[in-house]
Design a protein around this motif. Structure first.
Motif, short mmCIF file in Angstrom:
data_model
loop_
_atom_site.label_atom_id
_atom_site.label_comp_id
_atom_site.label_asym_id
_atom_site.label_seq_id
_atom_site.Cartn_x
_atom_site.Cartn_y
_atom_site.Cartn_z
N THR A 1 75.44 31.98 37.65
CA THR A 1 74.34 31.26 38.29
C THR A 1 74.75 30.79 39.67
OG1 THR A 1 75.05 29.18 37.27
CG2 THR A 1 73.40 30.49 36.09
N ARG B 1 64.34 34.48 34.15
CA ARG B 1 65.15 34.12 32.97
C ARG B 1 66.63 34.22 33.29
NH1 ARG B 1 64.16 36.40 26.86
NH2 ARG B 1 65.41 34.83 25.78
N VAL B 2 67.38 33.18 32.96
CA VAL B 2 68.83 33.19 33.09
C VAL B 2 69.42 33.43 31.71
CG1 VAL B 2 70.87 31.87 33.72
CG2 VAL B 2 68.75 31.61 35.04
#
Length: 209
Positions: A209, A202-203
């Motif tokens: 990122t 999960r981001v």
């Protein structure tokens, strides 16, 4: 809410194979940016001569079939381009259901999504029903959506198949989005289980990122 469990009314035979969406809703009636005002364009070239006069021999122009609610069509009904206006126009002109041996795929799903009921029966069954409704005295049909059966004025009954999801969408007035949102608790529960089992995937909002 109106009761959509039964469709009853005048049925018109329209035994034209490969009746495409361009014929159902010609291009000159696609000028608006909304769904309104399309009834006048439905089957225009079949209903009217080039000079604009009504074709007296076309079934929907006859007094007996002026209030048609059900069309009994030919194979591959609604093939051709994906224009949803064909479905909208049919509905605006009072059509609630179409019976045919087969449908153009995009038309079929546009119909389901807009609450126009497409019913598939065998070619032989369609021929029998067409022969019945071609007689003004027996031109009415009853479609029991819950029981999934078409009944003619001559006493014949024709069971039909409809996917459970499509039946629910029709009876409850749901489009694809509405049908998906009705499952939101299940979707959210699945999402919670997925992230609990795979937190590494999960981001989170704002994370690098």
């Amino acid at each position: 809410m109106s009761d959509f469990s039964t469709i009853e009314g005048v049925a018109a035979p329209l035994p034209i194979a490969n009746l495409d969406t361009d014929q159902i809703m010609p291009k000159q009636f696609l000028l608006g940016i909304d769904k309104s005002g399309l009834a006048q364009g439905v089957l225009y070239d079949l209903r009217f001569a080039p000079d604009g006069s009504k074709r007296a021999d076309f079934v929907l122009n006859t007094p007996e079939y002026a209030d048609t609610r059900i069309l009994v069509g030919g194979a591959n009904f609604g093939c051709g381009s994906s224009r949803e206006h064909a479905v909208w126009g049919l509905m605006q002109s009072g059509i609630a259901a179409v019976l045919a041996p087969s449908f153009g795929e995009i038309f079929f799903y546009n119909a389901i999504n807009n609450r126009l009921l497409p019913i598939i029966l065998t070619a032989e069954q369609i021929d029998e029903i067409s022969a019945d409704v071609a007689q003004p005295a027996t031109r009415r049909l009853t479609i029991d959506v819950v029981e999934q059966v078409v009944r003619t004025a001559t006493g014949r009954s024709y069971p039909f198949h409809i996917e459970a999801r499509h039946k629910r969408m029709y009876l409850e007035g749901l489009d694809v989005l509405g049908a998906s949102l009705s499952l939101l608790p299940d979707i959210e529960a699945f999402e919670a289980r997925h992230w609990a089992a795979n937190p590494w995937a999960r981001v989170l909002p704002g994370a690098n990122t």
